[in-house]
Motif scaffolding. Structure first.
Motif, PDB file in Angstrom:
ATOM      1  N   LYS A  60       0.835  -1.215   0.000  1.00 25.81           N
ATOM      2  CA  LYS A  60       0.000   0.000   0.000  1.00 25.81           C
ATOM      3  C   LYS A  60       0.866   1.259   0.000  1.00 25.81           C
ATOM      4  CE  LYS A  60      -4.254  -0.808  -0.156  1.00 25.81           C
ATOM      5  NZ  LYS A  60      -5.099  -0.234  -1.131  1.00 25.81           N
ATOM      6  N   LEU A  61       1.813   1.245   0.927  1.00 23.07           N
ATOM      7  CA  LEU A  61       2.651   2.435   1.065  1.00 23.07           C
ATOM      8  C   LEU A  61       3.436   2.702  -0.215  1.00 23.07           C
ATOM      9  CD1 LEU A  61       4.173   2.446   4.642  1.00 23.07           C
ATOM     10  CD2 LEU A  61       2.667   4.123   3.607  1.00 23.07           C
ATOM     11  N   SER A  62       4.025   1.649  -0.764  1.00 23.50           N
ATOM     12  CA  SER A  62       4.882   1.926  -1.925  1.00 23.50           C
ATOM     13  C   SER A  62       4.049   2.415  -3.097  1.00 23.50           C
ATOM     14  CB  SER A  62       5.751   0.733  -2.304  1.00 23.50           C
ATOM     15  OG  SER A  62       5.007  -0.434  -2.268  1.00 23.50           O
ATOM     16  N   LYS A  63       2.816   1.956  -3.153  1.00 17.56           N
ATOM     17  CA  LYS A  63       1.951   2.445  -4.214  1.00 17.56           C
ATOM     18  C   LYS A  63       1.727   3.958  -4.073  1.00 17.56           C
ATOM     19  CE  LYS A  63      -2.036   0.731  -6.678  1.00 17.56           C
ATOM     20  NZ  LYS A  63      -2.997  -0.360  -6.722  1.00 17.56           N
ATOM     21  N   LYS A  64       1.425   4.327  -2.828  1.00 15.51           N
ATOM     22  CA  LYS A  64       1.196   5.750  -2.555  1.00 15.51           C
ATOM     23  C   LYS A  64       2.449   6.557  -2.859  1.00 15.51           C
ATOM     24  CE  LYS A  64      -2.294   7.002   0.784  1.00 15.51           C
ATOM     25  NZ  LYS A  64      -2.626   6.965   2.208  1.00 15.51           N
ATOM     26  N   ILE A  65       3.554   6.036  -2.375  1.00 16.35           N
ATOM     27  CA  ILE A  65       4.812   6.748  -2.572  1.00 16.35           C
ATOM     28  C   ILE A  65       5.098   6.904  -4.053  1.00 16.35           C
ATOM     29  CG2 ILE A  65       7.315   6.551  -2.322  1.00 16.35           C
ATOM     30  CD1 ILE A  65       6.779   5.261   0.394  1.00 16.35           C
ATOM     31  N   HIS A  66       4.802   5.847  -4.767  1.00 17.78           N
ATOM     32  CA  HIS A  66       5.079   5.894  -6.193  1.00 17.78           C
ATOM     33  C   HIS A  66       4.318   7.029  -6.892  1.00 17.78           C
ATOM     34  CE1 HIS A  66       6.046   4.683 -10.167  1.00 17.78           C
ATOM     35  NE2 HIS A  66       4.767   4.598 -10.482  1.00 17.78           N
ATOM     36  N   ILE A  67       3.046   7.142  -6.543  1.00 15.54           N
ATOM     37  CA  ILE A  67       2.234   8.200  -7.152  1.00 15.54           C
ATOM     38  C   ILE A  67       2.841   9.566  -6.848  1.00 15.54           C
ATOM     39  CG2 ILE A  67      -0.007   9.341  -7.123  1.00 15.54           C
ATOM     40  CD1 ILE A  67      -1.184   6.533  -6.462  1.00 15.54           C
ATOM     41  N   LYS A  68       3.230   9.735  -5.581  1.00 13.97           N
ATOM     42  CA  LYS A  68       3.809  11.030  -5.206  1.00 13.97           C
ATOM     43  C   LYS A  68       5.146  11.243  -5.902  1.00 13.97           C
ATOM     44  CE  LYS A  68       1.042  11.217  -1.346  1.00 13.97           C
ATOM     45  NZ  LYS A  68       0.087  12.213  -1.073  1.00 13.97           N
TER      46      LYS A  68
END
Ligand SMILES: Nc1ncnc2c1ncn2[C@@H]1O[C@H](COP(=O)(O)OP(=O)(O)OP(=O)(O)O)[C@@H](O)[C@H]1O
Ligand SMILES: Nc1ncnc2c1ncn2[C@@H]1O[C@H](COP(=O)(O)OP(=O)(O)OP(=O)(O)O)[C@@H](O)[C@H]1O
Ligand SMILES: [Mg+2]
Ligand SMILES: [Mg+2]
Lengths: 581, 599
Positions: free
Chosen positions: A175-183
């Motif tokens: 979940k986190l890496s997905k979010k981070i990726h978008i940012k």
């Protein structure tokens, strides 16, 4: 993820090395997971009278296993990571070769900064996948399986209990890496804006300084910098959870092991050695689990990067040889014909050329004249196929240009583009740019014809003078003449001069035209100019207006015609002549 | 065959030391405004640095005091403590991470702005010699390289030091003997690190060098791709590129070797330390002078201790890149190629536009004078034309009038004031130049004319465009004045670009207008319309026109004829013709057929 499939062919190329790398990973992990077992035996031994020499034996076993494992680890890097660099090389090479084929249209609509970002950032992101990500994911998964298999033999209940937090961990990481990726993507965007702004500000410094726009440039740049900072902090806000969470959940596993395992030791269903080994194993697991999240991250980033690269790689060569190409055509003579040629830059853009019909015989000199933005450059660009016609056909030697190999056309056409571009290299290398075999005599000859020689003779380093970017340190006319020399050096059958004397004084121009006449015997020259003095001696002059050939004929004929050409002529006369006529 | 190595990376390849105290000191001055963050960071660090090392100790307590004694409640207490420390550490770490990053970002923001502002001040001499790409790199990638140093670097150093101190404290408090035995691998480790550093630095330098080559090569050839294609040089460029690409790959593969050796060596050393603990500590356990719990704690400490060292190679790269980047940045910031304002500038509000050159000598490069002893006078409101062969020095005259460059000898005055006694802003405010090389920025047509200056209204933009006849084609664009301009105006014809750049000069409504071949690529009809329109607009203002088409300049009040850096003739069109000099010759060439007819 799918985009990464396009890497298959690169992997296939280095199959052997990669397979060896995987073997080494397995070997290294097998030896490595033995270390805690020796530790366990040692500790258990300590609780039940063990001799000094036996202890030494365990210690040596540990070191021995580590030595072996270390050796294999060395080999892993020497195979897999090396392969990643090889693939990076292949990928970059393919990317670059592909760029060579993209058309002028593509480059006019794509910013250099963007392409550079793909060539650097995206390719290294993909490299990270090919190397570290592949290495760690194989390493991690095999190590995890081995460790879990071993600790299950100690105590399966404890194993389940201790590993309970891990699926949760994987989920969080995902979940986190997905979010981070978008940012992260947003940050990249901002960064590229920032870079572009700096690039433009610095290359336009002359304008900025003369219009005193420094302050406003600083403000604009500051705004972008602030945006960039904000976007980065947006990412940090999420990313800062990453390490603590990972570390808390893995810590939780160890605590469960100590608690639950400790009770088992008290109940004597587990030895202290086993518990110690268990904890050490969990310690060994932490890194794989962290790496797991990290790898996921890389995979996501690199697949996004690969996608972007694939977009570029799949841009069709707009202009290239096709089935129609007749490879028996090895050279061209130089007649050029436009048959009903129409052209527009895009579906929604206006028609620039409208059913143009022209015939230019070999050895002739023809000229085009017409208003700004009427389509002269566009017309010239159709000859060496920088663009293809929208309708109609362009013929060279009676053959449609689409049937002549692009290479053959371009190496027989010497085009001097309206806008000068020179490489930041020596004058000599710039002039001989299109020449396959370097030759002093060519250099001297074309420098003489293009009248750049007299300028060069004044330069202390002569032809070895290194030019600034885009030829920055030359005067406007010097740049134009260098470009002319470069076109002449390829010994063209068709010479195209797109307003190539606009920054050259009439005296020098006259000299050049005189020398060119000699050089161009039996070759076709096509000239665009706004100056009557440049075009008046041509065999034929075409006046373009409103996308059509409005007038054609010799200077005298056109004067006679008393149309557009005569009007331009009139305007360029000086007062005296006006009075005299 | 021949070179094509791509542009030289220049100082991009230089890699200094990984640590340079002078540089570091200077870098730290950027931290000063954020002292609060640093103190907070260190505070939080001290708070949590002990927590990591505490856990193996607690494990030891659990093993020796509770598990061995079968004390369930005690075990629970330890577990609760472990849990508490973990959660606490995680939370503190979050804030630590957040604030250090925030600090790092703020610092590099400051630095980035400082660089940008500095570059805006630099004189053109600097830009002549420095590739734009390199300056951009200073402002973007180099600054970025410092981010890690500032955000994680500084605070991490403290964190590592504190952690290691705590590990020592715990280890020595449990058994100093075993501590010494364990730490006996340290010298070997240090030596290995030292060797590694030396080797990897060389390899790394090569990687950087080739990467810089690769990038500048790509940058330049993407920009000039049309030239590559026109001369069907694609194959050769692919070959040239592959040479650089190959070098880059080789350098990288060399550096892989050192990493491939270093990482396992560290792991092996850590295993040796564990072996030593088992062997020596185990002996002590047998003798009853040490508990198994301590033994186990030591094993965990070894792991903990080696981790920062294992990361060291990464950090080393960060440090080295940061040092190299900061060195380059400071070199740029220390560059004083700046045309400075005088200390006591003379005021110049609304200039009359009187210009005088007195025995002006000027060279771009020392001693290669491109202007020699040039003297002339322009009266207020006059229109003066400069003609002459290409490379004669016409553009250079403009460059020095605007103080893009300073002259070596002689003087230039405006309204009888030496331009070096004026504030540069006051000087340039009087002058609008249409440069010979058109510059367009990405943005809209409008923003290219008003250059984001709010004082220039849409109405003024439109009027300027109408005056130069650009309005016609702008209007036909799908979005008119708001049409997006592609990089360098790629989708406009060259003449159209010139017209936009011309509109810009008029929109700024200058006292002195300078046209450096401003209409060289514009058709005659449009050119004449512009001439008539600007003539009206510029009544009472001074203008200088450089042009090759004599029809463009025939009405000038005065014509200067330049030849090889010297002013050879001066006068009106008629005077110069009567003179039968260079101008006369030019004139004859351009109009000889008419003359033949006339005679
Ligand atoms: N930035 C520079 N650095 C070094 N030399 C330069 C620079 N700019 C121009 N020169 C040199 O100075 C001389 C005069 O150049 P200048 O641009 O003034 O000529 P010009 O009269 O404007 O010519 P043109 O009509 O071709 O534009 C030329 O020999 C040129 O090579
Ligand atoms: N890449 C492009 N995409 C879209 N439109 C274009 C592109 N290049 C040129 N145009 C438009 O096509 C028209 C013809 O341009 P072209 O460059 O052929 O004019 P030109 O006759 O050479 O003018 P000039 O005398 O100014 O050089 C212009 O209106 C221009 O704005
Ligand atoms: Mg054109
Ligand atoms: Mg010039």
């Amino acid at each position: 993820m799918k985009s990464l499939l396009s890497l298959k062919k690169y992997f296939a190329r280095h199959k052997r090395k990669l397979l060896w790398g995987i073997v080494f990973i397995l070997l290294s992990n097998i030896t490595q997971v033995y270390v805690p077992i020796f530790l366990k035996d040692g500790i258990d031994g300590l609780q039940s009278n063990i001799s000094h020499s036996e202890i030494l034996y365990y210690a040596l076993l540990i070191v021995g296993a580590a030595l072996l494992s270390g050796f294999f680890r060395f080999l892993i890097r020497q195979t897999i990571i090396v392969v990643s660099r090889e693939i990076e090389y292949d990928l970059r090479q393919d990317f670059w070769s592909h760029l060579q084929n993209l058309s002028l249209r593509y480059y006019q609509n794509t910013s250099t900064g963007d392409l550079m970002a793909h060539a650097t950032n995206d390719i290294s992101a993909v490299r990270m996948f090919v190397g570290p990500a592949v290495m760690y994911s194989i390493d991690t998964s095999t190590k995890m399986i081995m460790i879990i298999a071993i600790i299950t033999t100690f105590d399966w209940q404890l194993t389940i209990a201790a590993l309970l937090p891990l699926p949760f961990l994987s989920y969080m990481v995902y979940k986190l890496s997905k979010k981070i990726h978008i940012k992260f993507e947003k940050i990249q965007e901002k960064f590229s804006e920032l870079t572009t702004k700096a690039q433009e500000s610095f290359s336009g410094i002359r304008v900025i300084k003369s219009y005193l726009r420094e302050e406003s440039e600083i403000k604009l740049f500051e705004k972008l910098s602030e945006d960039y900072l904000d976007k980065t902090m947006d990412k940090v806000k999420v990313q800062a959870w990453f390490a603590p969470l990972l570390f808390m959940i893995t810590g939780l596993s160890i605590i469960i092991a100590i608690w639950f395992g400790g009770m088992k030791v008290i109940e004597q269903s587990l030895t202290l050695g086993e518990l110690s080994a268990f904890i050490v194993y969990l310690g060994l697991l932490i890194w794989p689990v962290i790496a797991f999240g990290w790898v996921l991250n890389i995979i996501q980033q690199s697949s996004a990067s690969m996608k972007r690269l694939n977009v570029i790689m799949s841009v069709k060569k707009e202009i290239s040889d096709s089935e129609e190409t007749d490879y028996f055509v090895k050279e061209i003579k130089g007649t050029v014909e436009f048959k009903n040629v129409s052209f527009r830059y895009g579906k929604n853009l206006p028609v620039v050329l409208d059913k143009i019909n022209i015939k230019i015989d070999q050895g002739d000199t023809v000229a085009f004249i017409g208003k700004t933005g009427v389509g002269k450059t566009t017309l010239l660009n159709l000859i060496p196929r920088l663009y293809d016609v929208t309708e109609g056909e362009v013929l060279i030697d009676g053959k449609n240009v689409k049937t002549i190999p692009v290479d053959v056309i371009r190496s027989s056409v010497g085009l001097v583009p309206q806008e000068t571009f020179l490489f930041s290299d020596t004058l000599e290398n710039n002039i001989l740019y299109g020449v396959k075999e370097k030759d002093e005599s060519i250099l001297e000859r074309v420098a003489d014809i293009s009248e750049i020689k007299k300028d060069v003779d004044d330069f202390p380093k002569k032809y070895q003078t290194i030019l600034g970017e885009r030829g920055l340190t030359l005067s406007g006319g010097q740049k134009q003449r260098t470009c002319l020399a470069r076109a002449l050096a390829v010994n063209p059958k068709i010479l195209i001069l797109d307003d190539s004397f606009s920054a050259v004084d009439t005296h020098t121009e006259e000299e050049i035209l005189r020398k060119l006449k000699n050089f161009m015997e039996n070759r076709t020259s096509i000239i665009v100019s706004h100056r009557i003095s440049t075009v008046k001696d041509s065999d034929k002059i075409f006046v373009i207006d409103n996308g059509k050939i409005a007038e054609e004929g010799t200077h005298e004929e056109l004067i006679e015609l008393n149309g557009i050409y005569a009007d331009i002529h009139q305007r360029q006369l000086l007062e005296e002549e006006l009075k005299q006529i | 065959m021949r070179k094509s190595i791509g542009a030289k990376p220049g100082d991009d390849e230089v890699l200094g030391k990984a640590y340079d105290s002078k540089l570091m000191k200077r870098l730290l001055t950027y931290v000063r405004p954020y002292k609060g963050y640093v103190i907070l960071g260190i505070l939080l660090n001290t708070l949590v640095a002990g927590l990591g090392p505490l856990r193996p100790y607690l494990t030891k307590v659990a093993i020796d005091d509770y598990i061995a004694l079968k004390d369930y409640d005690g075990l629970l207490v330890v577990v609760a403590l472990l849990m508490g420390s973990l959660i606490f550490q995680a939370i503190v770490q979050y804030f630590l991470m957040y604030y250090t990053q925030l600090m790092g970002q703020k610092i590099i923001f400051d630095l980035r702005m400082q660089i940008f502002k500095h570059v805006q001040k630099l004189a053109l001499r600097y830009f002549d010699k420095t590739p734009i790409g390199r300056i951009v790199t200073r402002n973007t990638n180099d600054v970025e390289a410092l981010n890690e140093l500032f955000s994680s670097g500084i605070v991490m150093v403290f964190s590592d030091i504190f952690t290691i101190i705590w590990i020592f404290i715990f280890m020595f408090s449990m058994s100093w003997e075993l501590s010494l035995v364990t730490l006996s691998v340290l010298p070997v480790l240090m030596y290995a690190t030292f060797l590694f550093r030396k080797k990897v630095r060389d390899a790394y330098r090569r990687v950087r060098y080739h990467l810089a080559r690769l990038n500048s090569y790509m940058q330049e050839h993407i920009t000039g791709m049309t030239i590559v294609q026109i001369f069907s040089n694609e194959k050769r460029e692919i070959k040239n590129f592959s040479d650089i690409n190959e070098d880059h790959k080789k350098a990288n593969i060399d550096s892989i070797f050192y990493y491939a050796v270093f990482y396992p060596v560290v792991e092996i050393l850590s295993s040796i330390a564990i072996g030593l603990i088992i062997w020596y500590g185990g002996g002590n356990v047998i003798q009853g002078t040490l508990t198994i719990g301590v033994l186990f704690a030591f094993i965990q400490y070894t792991e903990m201790f080696f981790r920062p060292i294992r990361d060291l190679s990464e950090k080393y790269n960060v440090m080295q890149t940061a040092m190299a980047s900061s060195e380059r940045i400071f070199k740029l910031l220390d560059n004083n190629t700046i045309i400075t304002n005088p200390e006591n500038p003379k005021p110049l509000k609304d200039s009359k536009g009187e210009i005088e050159f007195k025995n002006v000598w000027f060279a771009y490069n020392e001693d290669e004078f491109v202007l020699r002893d040039v003297s002339f006078k322009i009266k207020p409101g006059e229109t003066v034309a400069i003609v002459g062969a290409t490379g004669a020095g016409k553009t250079s005259i403009i460059n020095i009038l605007n103080r893009f460059y300073d002259i070596q000898k002689g003087s230039i005055t405006i309204d009888r004031i030496d331009i070096r006694d004026l504030k540069i802003e006051d000087l340039r405010k009087q002058i609008s130049i249409v440069l010979q090389d058109v510059v367009l920025f990405s943005g809209t047509i409008k923003s290219n004319i008003n250059l984001h200056n709010n004082e220039i209204t849409d109405e003024m933009v439109r009027k300027a465009a109408e005056t130069v006849g650009a309005h016609n084609f702008i209007e036909k664009l799908p979005k008119g004045y708001d049409e997006e301009v592609k990089e360098k105006g790629a989708t406009l014809s060259v003449g159209q670009k010139q017209l936009i750049s011309f509109s810009r000069a008029l929109a700024y409504d200058p006292q002195i207008l300078i046209l450096d071949e401003a209409t060289s690529s514009v058709d005659t009809e449009t050119e004449m319309l512009i001439q008539q329109a600007t003539e009206k607009l510029l009544v009472g203002r001074t203008s200088i026109v450089i042009a090759h088409r004599l029809s463009t300049i025939q009405n000038a009040d005065k014509i200067l004829v330049m030849h090889k850096g010297q002013l050879r003739e001066m006068g009106t069109h008629h005077e110069l013709l009567a003179n039968k000099g260079i101008y006369y010759k030019l004139y004859q060439l351009q109009y000889k057929d008419q003359e033949i007819k006339a005679s």
